[in-house]
Design a protein around this motif. Structure first.
Motif, PDB file in Angstrom:
ATOM      1  N   ASN A 297       0.888  -0.668   0.117  1.00  0.00           N
ATOM      2  CA  ASN A 297      -0.119   0.002   0.046  1.00  0.00           C
ATOM      3  C   ASN A 297       0.610   1.222   0.234  1.00  0.00           C
ATOM      4  OD1 ASN A 297      -2.241   1.595  -0.071  1.00  0.00           O
ATOM      5  ND2 ASN A 297      -2.717   1.176   2.354  1.00  0.00           N
ATOM      6  N   PHE A 298       1.859   1.666  -1.192  1.00  0.00           N
ATOM      7  CA  PHE A 298       2.793   2.357  -0.996  1.00  0.00           C
ATOM      8  C   PHE A 298       2.185   4.007  -0.416  1.00  0.00           C
ATOM      9  CE2 PHE A 298       6.240   4.458  -3.146  1.00  0.00           C
ATOM     10  CZ  PHE A 298       5.753   5.408  -3.663  1.00  0.00           C
ATOM     11  N   VAL A 299       0.987   4.543  -1.607  1.00  0.00           N
ATOM     12  CA  VAL A 299      -0.134   5.508  -1.193  1.00  0.00           C
ATOM     13  C   VAL A 299      -0.087   6.046  -0.509  1.00  0.00           C
ATOM     14  CG1 VAL A 299      -1.792   6.535  -2.610  1.00  0.00           C
ATOM     15  CG2 VAL A 299      -0.216   5.481  -3.900  1.00  0.00           C
ATOM     16  N   PHE A 300      -1.071   4.860   0.777  1.00  0.00           N
ATOM     17  CA  PHE A 300      -1.924   4.806   1.582  1.00  0.00           C
ATOM     18  C   PHE A 300      -0.908   4.541   2.809  1.00  0.00           C
ATOM     19  CE2 PHE A 300      -4.913   5.373  -1.148  1.00  0.00           C
ATOM     20  CZ  PHE A 300      -5.481   6.213  -1.533  1.00  0.00           C
ATOM     21  N   GLY A 301      -0.296   3.564   2.896  1.00  0.00           N
ATOM     22  CA  GLY A 301      -0.091   3.557   4.203  1.00  0.00           C
ATOM     23  C   GLY A 301      -0.133   1.932   4.678  1.00  0.00           C
ATOM     24  N   LEU A 302      -0.014   1.843   5.839  1.00  0.00           N
ATOM     25  CA  LEU A 302       0.097   0.153   6.917  1.00  0.00           C
ATOM     26  C   LEU A 302      -0.597   0.558   7.854  1.00  0.00           C
ATOM     27  CD1 LEU A 302       2.169  -2.067   5.892  1.00  0.00           C
ATOM     28  CD2 LEU A 302       0.542  -2.311   4.895  1.00  0.00           C
ATOM     29  N   GLY A 303      -0.431   1.659   8.672  1.00  0.00           N
ATOM     30  CA  GLY A 303      -0.931   1.594   9.801  1.00  0.00           C
ATOM     31  C   GLY A 303       0.219   1.620  11.206  1.00  0.00           C
ATOM     32  N   ARG A 304       0.062   2.025  11.689  1.00  0.00           N
ATOM     33  CA  ARG A 304       1.475   1.626  12.636  1.00  0.00           C
ATOM     34  C   ARG A 304       1.691   0.365  13.406  1.00  0.00           C
ATOM     35  NH1 ARG A 304       2.344   5.566  18.009  1.00  0.00           N
ATOM     36  NH2 ARG A 304       2.113   6.920  16.214  1.00  0.00           N
ATOM     37  N   TYR A 305       0.875  -0.589  13.786  1.00  0.00           N
ATOM     38  CA  TYR A 305       1.215  -1.785  14.465  1.00  0.00           C
ATOM     39  C   TYR A 305       1.332  -2.818  13.293  1.00  0.00           C
ATOM     40  CZ  TYR A 305      -0.004   0.576  18.964  1.00  0.00           C
ATOM     41  OH  TYR A 305       0.719   0.716  20.023  1.00  0.00           O
ATOM     42  N   LYS A 306       0.382  -2.295  12.443  1.00  0.00           N
ATOM     43  CA  LYS A 306       0.578  -3.660  10.903  1.00  0.00           C
ATOM     44  C   LYS A 306       2.216  -3.312  10.614  1.00  0.00           C
ATOM     45  CE  LYS A 306      -1.142  -5.635  10.158  1.00  0.00           C
ATOM     46  NZ  LYS A 306      -0.569  -7.773  10.429  1.00  0.00           N
ATOM     47  N   ALA A 307       2.397  -1.772   9.976  1.00  0.00           N
ATOM     48  CA  ALA A 307       3.871  -2.508   9.958  1.00  0.00           C
ATOM     49  C   ALA A 307       4.996  -2.560  11.280  1.00  0.00           C
ATOM     50  CB  ALA A 307       4.660  -0.248   9.581  1.00  0.00           C
ATOM     51  N   LEU A 308       4.778  -2.471  12.260  1.00  0.00           N
ATOM     52  CA  LEU A 308       5.752  -2.849  13.039  1.00  0.00           C
ATOM     53  C   LEU A 308       6.192  -4.909  13.478  1.00  0.00           C
ATOM     54  CD1 LEU A 308       4.884  -0.483  16.023  1.00  0.00           C
ATOM     55  CD2 LEU A 308       6.833  -0.260  15.096  1.00  0.00           C
ATOM     56  N   GLU A 309       4.582  -4.705  12.788  1.00  0.00           N
ATOM     57  CA  GLU A 309       4.593  -6.590  12.785  1.00  0.00           C
ATOM     58  C   GLU A 309       5.192  -7.251  11.939  1.00  0.00           C
ATOM     59  OE1 GLU A 309       1.141  -9.279  11.668  1.00  0.00           O
ATOM     60  OE2 GLU A 309       0.212  -8.031  12.809  1.00  0.00           O
ATOM     61  N   LEU A 310       5.154  -6.080  10.669  1.00  0.00           N
ATOM     62  CA  LEU A 310       5.631  -6.995   9.411  1.00  0.00           C
ATOM     63  C   LEU A 310       7.570  -7.011   9.286  1.00  0.00           C
ATOM     64  CD1 LEU A 310       3.855  -5.236   6.351  1.00  0.00           C
ATOM     65  CD2 LEU A 310       3.765  -8.511   7.693  1.00  0.00           C
ATOM     66  N   LYS A 311       8.116  -5.259  10.145  1.00  0.00           N
ATOM     67  CA  LYS A 311       9.056  -5.206  10.532  1.00  0.00           C
ATOM     68  C   LYS A 311      10.239  -6.994  11.245  1.00  0.00           C
ATOM     69  CE  LYS A 311      10.547  -1.848  13.315  1.00  0.00           C
ATOM     70  NZ  LYS A 311      11.414  -2.615  13.912  1.00  0.00           N
ATOM     71  N   GLU A 312       9.381  -6.832  12.200  1.00  0.00           N
ATOM     72  CA  GLU A 312       9.750  -7.881  13.508  1.00  0.00           C
ATOM     73  C   GLU A 312       9.701  -9.525  12.891  1.00  0.00           C
ATOM     74  OE1 GLU A 312       8.825  -9.359  18.062  1.00  0.00           O
ATOM     75  OE2 GLU A 312       7.179  -8.009  16.974  1.00  0.00           O
ATOM     76  N   LYS A 313       8.599  -9.738  11.576  1.00  0.00           N
ATOM     77  CA  LYS A 313       8.286 -10.720  11.171  1.00  0.00           C
ATOM     78  C   LYS A 313       9.431 -10.680  10.256  1.00  0.00           C
ATOM     79  CE  LYS A 313       5.028 -14.064   8.656  1.00  0.00           C
ATOM     80  NZ  LYS A 313       3.418 -13.638   8.295  1.00  0.00           N
ATOM     81  N   PHE A 314       9.898 -10.156   8.971  1.00  0.00           N
ATOM     82  CA  PHE A 314      10.489 -10.201   8.200  1.00  0.00           C
ATOM     83  C   PHE A 314      12.132  -9.843   7.990  1.00  0.00           C
ATOM     84  CE2 PHE A 314       6.207  -9.991   6.132  1.00  0.00           C
ATOM     85  CZ  PHE A 314       6.238 -11.494   5.382  1.00  0.00           C
ATOM     86  N   TYR A 315      11.562  -8.971   9.392  1.00  0.00           N
ATOM     87  CA  TYR A 315      13.005  -8.265   9.789  1.00  0.00           C
ATOM     88  C   TYR A 315      14.115  -8.788  10.394  1.00  0.00           C
ATOM     89  CZ  TYR A 315      12.012  -5.947   5.368  1.00  0.00           C
ATOM     90  OH  TYR A 315      11.745  -5.725   3.759  1.00  0.00           O
ATOM     91  N   HIS A 316      13.155  -9.263  12.025  1.00  0.00           N
ATOM     92  CA  HIS A 316      13.289  -9.674  13.429  1.00  0.00           C
ATOM     93  C   HIS A 316      13.995  -8.702  13.815  1.00  0.00           C
ATOM     94  CE1 HIS A 316      13.454 -13.736  10.965  1.00  0.00           C
ATOM     95  NE2 HIS A 316      14.145 -13.083  10.457  1.00  0.00           N
ATOM     96  N   ASN A 317      13.249  -7.368  13.306  1.00  0.00           N
ATOM     97  CA  ASN A 317      13.437  -6.474  14.939  1.00  0.00           C
ATOM     98  C   ASN A 317      12.488  -5.944  15.724  1.00  0.00           C
ATOM     99  OD1 ASN A 317      13.912  -3.930  15.572  1.00  0.00           O
ATOM    100  ND2 ASN A 317      16.012  -3.681  14.528  1.00  0.00           N
TER     101      ASN A 317
END
Length: 416
Positions: A297-317
């Motif tokens: 969702n390049f134009v509107f974003g993901l919301g804060r918690y979904k972005a943080l969830e994906l960061k932890e899931k795929f980037y282990h951060n």
């Protein structure tokens, strides 16, 4: 009439209370969260009380901007709920807090005007609060400060006054230094320059590279705007003071460069050259945020918690931020949100250029310094919390009020 600047100052103090309780008494995380929720509700009541029903009388353009941001918030969260088939209820709190903060502290306050005396009283109160924090810092940490040469790295330094970490204290020191600069230039009170040295000492003791760099950049920009770009005349005494200061700084740098012990201490406590290549882990966090934002969702974003969830899931951060407000806004609210942030900075800089405020060059310098800090820190996510609120007020609300200041002649011309 109630003073908006007094209200903004009291809101800052209110937000310091939970932060101070955490840093001094190590209260539980649940109590800490509850206190900040109560503080947020109080600050909304306080700001509405001073703005009154006028806060609802916004211009057509302000209304459209606000509606656009609401649409971005809704679409970003709908996208996450639909495409990931999971929705974090914490997003409701984010949307609620961010929406109210942006409406009251940015949009509604844009129609409010203050007097010079109101601003100077606000800055003086910030200086008083900063002074108190500095004295507490020295009182709590004087033994450790005296044995600073034995520190093995900056992360073990706890020179953070009553706050839980040194970076939080560093933010307060930065806005105190900027506030005191307004007072210095207006000769508001005696010994202001001596207090500025005192504040810089406490800022250096935080070993917070971002805040220190922000303060140094602020001063460089101030002298550029004040004496180079606008060709302000420098009196003989000030010229001699600047020459003396340059001489002292040059001698200090020369001494440090020829002293291996000092170089080693500075590297361990401040520069930390060994982790510059990775940006202290920031480069990886930035990359993860940029990749998450561009691929979802390049134009509107993901919301804060979904972005943080994906960061932890795929980037282990597991960090709950992206170490840059620009990345934070982009991944949360997409390209539209990022563009709105940049357009705000452009708007407020232009607005300040038409202000009659004596210290607007200081305001220019503080905003550009803040924009630099935003590269490296999630300075404000426009939500609940001490760092979010103090940055929102000092680098958004106060510049807006400064930009609104006009001379009587300007007001007459508007009427005509």
């Amino acid at each position: 009439m109630k003073s908006i600047t007094n209200t903004l100052f009291y809101i800052i103090i209110l937000n310091m209370i939970p932060a101070a309780l955490l840093g001094t008494f190590q209260i539980s995380s649940s109590l800490y969260t509850l206190l900040f929720a109560l503080v947020f509700l109080l600050q909304i009541i306080m700001i509405y009380n001073v703005l009154g029903r006028k806060s609802l009388k916004i211009t057509r353009n302000q209304f459209l901007i606000f509606i656009l941001f609401l649409i971005v918030e809704v679409i970003s969260n709908l996208y996450s709920a639909i495409f990931f088939e999971k929705f974090d209820s914490n997003e409701f709190l984010v949307v609620f807090s961010v929406t109210l903060n942006i409406f009251f502290f940015i949009i509604s306050i844009s129609n409010y005007r203050v007097q010079y005396s109101d601003l100077y009283r606000f800055f003086f109160k910030i200086v008083q609060a900063g002074s108190f924090a500095c004295f507490i810092n020295l009182l709590l940490n004087y033994k450790e400060i005296l044995s600073i040469s034995s520190l093995t790295n900056s992360y073990v330094a706890e020179f953070s006054s009553f706050f839980s970490n040194r970076n939080t204290f560093g933010v307060l020191m930065l806005i105190t230094i900027i506030s005191n600069k307004y007072l210095i230039e207006s000769s508001y009170y005696k010994f202001a320059n001596l207090f500025q040295i005192f504040f810089f000492v406490n800022l250096l003791l935080t070993f917070s590279r971002t805040s220190i760099a922000g303060a140094l950049l602020f001063y460089l920009l101030f002298y550029y705007f004040n004496y180079v770009r606008y060709n302000y005349k420098i009196g003989l005494s000030k010229a001699l003071s600047i020459i003396l200061l340059i001489f002292i700084v040059a001698l200090a740098i020369l001494f440090m460069l020829t002293n291996d012990f000092i170089i080693n201490r500075l590297n361990i406590l401040l520069f930390r050259i060994d982790n510059l290549e990775s940006g202290s882990g920031r480069f990886d966090v930035w990359r993860s945020g940029f990749e998450i934002g561009t691929s979802n969702n390049f134009v509107f974003g993901l919301g804060r918690y979904k972005a943080l969830e994906l960061k932890e899931k795929f980037y282990h951060n597991s960090l709950n931020y992206f170490h840059s407000i620009y990345i934070e806004v982009f991944v949360t609210y997409g390209l539209i949100g990022f563009t709105m942030l940049i357009m705000y900075f452009r708007h407020i800089i232009k607005k300040i250029s038409h202000s009659s405020f004596f210290g607007k060059n200081i305001t220019y310098s503080s905003i550009f310094s803040f924009m630099f800090i935003c590269l490296f820190e999630s300075t404000t996510r426009f939500s609940i919390g001490y760092a979010d609120t103090i940055s929102l007020i000092f680098f958004f609300s106060i510049p807006i009020l400064i930009g609104n200041m006009k001379t009587d002649e300007d007001i007459k011309n508007e009427v005509v």
